[in-house]
Design a protein around this motif. Structure first.
Motif, mmCIF file in Angstrom:
data_model
loop_
_atom_site.group_PDB
_atom_site.id
_atom_site.type_symbol
_atom_site.label_atom_id
_atom_site.label_comp_id
_atom_site.label_asym_id
_atom_site.label_seq_id
_atom_site.Cartn_x
_atom_site.Cartn_y
_atom_site.Cartn_z
ATOM 1 N N ARG A 51 0.825 -1.205 0.000
ATOM 2 C CA ARG A 51 0.000 0.000 0.000
ATOM 3 C C ARG A 51 0.861 1.258 0.000
ATOM 4 O O ARG A 51 0.474 2.286 -0.581
ATOM 5 C CB ARG A 51 -0.914 -0.008 1.212
ATOM 6 C CG ARG A 51 -1.876 -1.190 1.244
ATOM 7 C CD ARG A 51 -2.868 -1.078 2.366
ATOM 8 N NE ARG A 51 -3.683 0.115 2.236
ATOM 9 C CZ ARG A 51 -4.585 0.504 3.149
ATOM 10 N NH1 ARG A 51 -4.772 -0.207 4.241
ATOM 11 N NH2 ARG A 51 -5.285 1.598 2.956
ATOM 12 N N SER B 116 0.551 4.073 -2.822
ATOM 13 C CA SER B 116 0.295 5.472 -2.459
ATOM 14 C C SER B 116 1.352 6.401 -3.050
ATOM 15 O O SER B 116 1.033 7.478 -3.572
ATOM 16 C CB SER B 116 0.263 5.601 -0.933
ATOM 17 O OG SER B 116 0.130 6.946 -0.546
ATOM 18 N N ARG C 20 0.698 6.956 -6.720
ATOM 19 C CA ARG C 20 -0.435 7.858 -6.980
ATOM 20 C C ARG C 20 -0.017 9.317 -6.801
ATOM 21 O O ARG C 20 -0.447 10.201 -7.568
ATOM 22 C CB ARG C 20 -1.596 7.510 -6.051
ATOM 23 C CG ARG C 20 -2.259 6.170 -6.351
ATOM 24 C CD ARG C 20 -3.536 5.981 -5.534
ATOM 25 N NE ARG C 20 -4.169 4.707 -5.810
ATOM 26 C CZ ARG C 20 -4.019 3.615 -5.055
ATOM 27 N NH1 ARG C 20 -3.245 3.673 -3.971
ATOM 28 N NH2 ARG C 20 -4.624 2.491 -5.368
#
Length: 421
Positions: free
Chosen positions: A362, A366, A369
């Motif tokens: 994750r 992240s 992004r």
């Protein structure tokens, strides 16, 4: 007499002391009973005196009553004498106890130690039970406990040597090394227990009844325990999970910390330890993210506004993935044009990462992004948001009229106008 002249052994003194104390208690009980009996006699004597003094009694009746009263008086006197004798006996017993205490004080330390050693020696050879004509004494039991404790310490020392020197280093961090260590531990403990039973001369036949009870217990109430224990052997043989694997069981995702004989301990990303029965790894769907290696593939989806050049989007997504150092360069990341969505053109960037902890996937997603949003902003590409266009399909033009809004008398009058009015 023997106490005052020659003295006695400590064992004899203890026995005499107990006998004297018991005799004092019995004498006091008898005194209490005789006192109650005297109270009853006194009541009977008082009743006879009233009957003799009465006017209705004739001479023969008075003689008979007087004879009965004299018998009761004689009985009362005998009871008084008995109570006096009991009281004197209690005084003698108490004096005897004082003499025993004095004799105890006169004993030397050597005599006391000799007496204590005799007590310990007699207790040392005390037989607890006998099995097949083999007595189990306190001495054998104490020796067996000491041998068991020493054997457990030596077994733990041998287990540490087995773990640090005999097991290969590449196996100590895997489930195979842990399984071998546990098997070696159980074997060592079993050998120590058998050796202790041999020392104390307890035959294994004595546990035949216990073995039958355990068999009944397994058949009635220990199915799950036996199932989990057997599942442990199967998991270790197939090596479907190992210590350090990232697994997912019934929605629980975590790192395998320990594989026990009954349960497996999994630590989640929130640092919570969850105990999962071993049978769950055979009966339910289990996802092992790092069974072969620690490389996994994941992706990030993004939607751009209609009218955006797809080639430019592909280029930017590829460059953004290459800018993240945690994303592996081989296999290379690739972009898929996912679909023509209702509100956007959907693209997916797929890439490989190396994970050892749950949160790492994750974190990489992240970070990617953030990088995609920055590069889209610099390139002037709009990340689409939900929107909807409404088209009216009418046979004739739709008439449109502008209506003047009439003043509303219900609206509040401004404060300035209120003052003027």
């Amino acid at each position: 007499y023997n106490l005052l002249l020659d003295g006695e052994e400590p064992e004899t003194l203890v026995r005499w002391q107990e006998a004297a104390q018991a005799h004092i208690e019995e004498s006091n009980r008898q005194i209490h009973l005789q006192q109650q009996y005297l109270s009853s006699l006194q009541l009977q004597i008082s009743t006879l005196e009233k009957q003799i003094a009465g006017e209705d009694a004739d001479a023969p009746l008075r003689r008979a009553l007087r004879t009965h009263m004299n018998a009761l008086l004689a009985l009362q006197q005998s009871r008084f004498d008995y109570i006096e004798a009991l009281s004197e006996t209690v005084l003698l017993d108490r004096k005897f106890l004082d003499e025993i205490t004095l004799q105890h004080d006169r004993l030397s330390m050597l005599d006391f130690l000799s007496w204590a050693w005799g007590v310990i020696r007699s207790s040392w050879d005390f037989e607890i039970w006998v099995i097949d004509e083999q007595p189990l004494t306190v001495r054998k039991l104490v020796v067996g406990i000491l041998v068991f404790l020493i054997g457990m310490v030596l077994a733990r020392y041998m287990i540490r040597i087995f773990h640090s020197r005999i097991l290969p280093e590449r196996l100590t961090k895997t489930g195979t090394g842990a399984a071998l260590e546990k098997i070696f531990t159980y074997t060592a403990y079993t050998l120590v227990a058998l050796f202790v039973l041999r020392i104390v001369n307890i035959p294994l036949e004595a546990f035949a009844f216990l073995g039958g009870a355990l068999a009944i217990g397994f058949g009635l109430g220990a199915q799950n325990l036996f199932n989990n224990f057997l599942s442990w052997f199967i998991v270790m043989a197939e090596r479907t999970i190992s210590i350090g694997d990232l697994v997912e069981v019934e929605g629980v995702v975590g790192i395998v910390e320990d594989i026990g004989a009954r349960r497996t301990r999994i630590r989640t990303g929130e640092n919570i330890d969850i105990l999962v029965p071993n049978s769950s790894f055979l009966e339910k769907n289990v996802t092992n993210w790092t069974m072969i290696d620690h490389r996994i593939r994941t992706h990030v989806s993004v939607g751009v506004a209609y009218g955006t050049d797809p080639s430019l989007v592909e280029q930017i997504l590829t460059e953004a993935a290459g800018a993240i150092h945690r994303i592996l360069k081989f296999p290379q990341p690739f972009v898929l044009f996912g679909s023509f969505g209702d509100n956007a053109l959907v693209f997916e960037i797929h890439f490989w990462i190396y994970v050892e902890k749950i949160i790492e996937r994750r974190l990489v997603q992240s970070r990617l992004r953030f990088e995609i949003a920055r590069r889209f902003r610099e390139a002037g590409i709009t990340i689409a948001f939900p929107q909807r266009d409404v088209h009216l399909d009418a046979a004739h033009p739709v008439p449109v009229r502008l209506l003047q809004e009439e003043p509303d008398d219900r609206k509040p009058v401004p404060r300035k106008e209120c003052r003027e009015s």
